[in-house]
Design an enzyme around this catalytic site. Structure first.
Site, mmCIF file in Angstrom:
data_model
loop_
_atom_site.group_PDB
_atom_site.id
_atom_site.type_symbol
_atom_site.label_atom_id
_atom_site.label_comp_id
_atom_site.label_asym_id
_atom_site.label_seq_id
_atom_site.Cartn_x
_atom_site.Cartn_y
_atom_site.Cartn_z
ATOM 1 N N LEU A 125 0.822 -1.203 0.000
ATOM 2 C CA LEU A 125 0.000 0.000 0.000
ATOM 3 C C LEU A 125 0.863 1.263 0.000
ATOM 4 C CD1 LEU A 125 -2.668 1.609 0.353
ATOM 5 C CD2 LEU A 125 -2.458 1.216 2.823
ATOM 6 N N PRO A 128 6.219 6.259 -1.682
ATOM 7 C CA PRO A 128 7.091 7.357 -1.243
ATOM 8 C C PRO A 128 6.339 8.646 -0.922
ATOM 9 C CG PRO A 128 8.128 6.181 -3.061
ATOM 10 C CD PRO A 128 6.744 5.612 -2.909
ATOM 11 N N SER A 132 0.572 7.833 5.129
ATOM 12 C CA SER A 132 -0.651 8.066 5.898
ATOM 13 C C SER A 132 -1.802 8.499 4.998
ATOM 14 C CB SER A 132 -0.386 9.140 6.973
ATOM 15 O OG SER A 132 0.607 8.698 7.878
ATOM 16 N N ARG A 268 20.453 -10.199 40.388
ATOM 17 C CA ARG A 268 21.455 -9.140 40.558
ATOM 18 C C ARG A 268 21.466 -8.642 42.003
ATOM 19 N NH1 ARG A 268 26.213 -6.764 39.064
ATOM 20 N NH2 ARG A 268 26.045 -4.488 38.934
ATOM 21 N N GLN A 279 12.832 -0.749 46.546
ATOM 22 C CA GLN A 279 11.502 -0.246 46.184
ATOM 23 C C GLN A 279 11.502 0.431 44.817
ATOM 24 O OE1 GLN A 279 9.712 2.613 48.877
ATOM 25 N NE2 GLN A 279 7.668 1.892 48.342
ATOM 26 N N GLU A 363 1.772 0.013 10.113
ATOM 27 C CA GLU A 363 0.320 -0.240 10.203
ATOM 28 C C GLU A 363 -0.432 1.025 10.642
ATOM 29 O OE1 GLU A 363 -1.238 -2.939 9.288
ATOM 30 O OE2 GLU A 363 0.312 -4.481 9.232
#
Length: 381
Positions: A125, A128, A132, A268, A279, A363
């Site tokens: 689709l 260049p 959009s 670790r 925390q 997409e």
């Protein structure tokens, strides 16, 4: 809405999880480093019936639903987003337009090979000058002697050069805008179709993405999908479904990053104890987990609406927007948990960050997703 998985969907999830852990995980780093197309993994997925997951069983497919499809892509993307996008594009935008809009003759001619992996599919689709703005394509299709002659160029085409079949969008009436776009199925060995060199990319290195050139590419009228002028509608429907796949890919990427961060935090040690007891690390992991879960539910909701035959355009865009933005945030936060090790290419986190960025772009960019959502909410054209 009940979003719990059926026993069949749980079986599909476990099948793909086993495949991903056994076959995809050991190859993920090599695929990224060499940029080799993982044909072996595509063939193995085909052997499990996964390439025809959305194809009805009457045409050689599995005849499953979009939620099963989302589970499939997520589990593969936990280890290799490159492999996931190859499979996603084939199943959704490459094959599903034929499932939904093909004539009976077209379905019987093409779907069995697509479903069984003998042919890989692509979706052409983007151009260049028309990404959009998909309603104003420069690629033309003109009738001549019972055929259409296609001329133009497509860009950023996933599976280019590897696909044996391309769903190509072209303008049959430039003056009609979106109403003048038509869809065609073009064979990869058509002498009028050529593929440029593969692009060198920031991530998704195993996926083949390139330009596709159409020069006096003759396509029989029998290979047009739908009627003239139906192409834009076909493309938008394909992209709606495709966004479920990209959302699932993003969820898988984020889940894989979270899994690695949790494992690392447990092992670790700093200040004489595992960093999982700090925390600040707990906060990061909690925030990541919430984003992954929310992205998954949005993806499953869009898939469930699609399967129910209900409108799902807005939900697919919401899922794509949130899941892909979350994948970018989660992979970066997970990298931070790993500290200096996360920045090394010897660890998978750097690859996850590079791969996640693409999800915000293809997409339909996430800027376009916001436009789609707003239009649906505000009822504007």
């Amino acid at each position: 809405m009940n979003l719990s998985l059926s026993s069949e969907q749980e079986e599909i999830r476990q099948l793909v999880r086993d495949f991903a852990e056994r076959e995809v995980r050991p190859r993920a780093e090599e695929i990224d480093q060499t940029s080799d197309f993982p044909r072996d993994l595509v063939d193995k997925a085909a052997g499990l019936g996964l390439l025809g997951i959305l194809v009805p069983d009457s045409y050689g497919g599995a005849g499953l639903d979009h939620l099963s499809f989302a589970l499939f892509i997520e589990e593969v993307a936990r280890f290799s987003a490159s492999t996931a996008v190859i499979l996603d594009v084939h199943v959704s935008v490459g094959t599903e337009p034929i499932v939904l809009f093909g004539s009976e003759e077209q379905k019987r001619r093409w779907l069995p090979d697509l479903a069984q992996g003998r042919t890989l599919a692509a979706f052409a689709l983007t151009e260049p000058e028309a990404g959009s703005d998909a309603a104003h394509l420069k690629t033309s299709a003109r009738r001549r002697d019972g055929k259409y002659i296609l001329n133009g160029s497509k860009i950023f085409i996933t599976n280019a050069g590897e696909a044996g079949l391309y769903v190509v969008l072209a303008s049959t009436d430039a003056s009609a805008g979106a109403g003048g776009v038509s869809a065609f199925v073009v064979r990869g060995d058509n002498p009028g179709l050529t593929v440029g060199p593969r692009f060198k990319k920031m991530g998704l290195n195993g996926s083949a993405i390139a330009e596709v050139h159409l020069e006096d590419c003759a396509v029989p009228e029998a290979d047009r999908l739908g009627a003239e002028g139906d192409g834009f509608r076909i493309a938008m429907r394909a992209l709606d479904s495709g966004r479920i796949g990209i959302s699932a890919q993003a969820v898988g990427l984020a889940q894989g990053a979270l899994d690695d961060a949790v494992a690392y935090a447990r092992e670790r040690k700093q200040f004489g104890k595992p960093i999982a007891e700090l925390q600040t690390i707990q906060n990061k992991i909690s925030d990541m987990a919430v984003k992954v879960r929310a992205a998954r539910w949005l993806t499953w909701q869009a898939a469930s609406l699609c399967d129910a035959g209900a409108p799902f355009t807005m939900e697919a865009s919401m899922a794509k927007l949130y899941a892909t933005d979350s994948a970018m945030e989660v992979t970066l936060e997970a990298l931070q948990v790993l500290g200096g090790y996360g920045y090394l290419e010897d660890y998978p986190m750097a690859r996850r960050v590079r791969d996640a960025k693409a999800c915000q772009i293809y997409e339909g960019t996430n800027q376009i997703q916001r436009v789609v959502i707003a239009r649906e909410l505000l009822a504007i054209s």
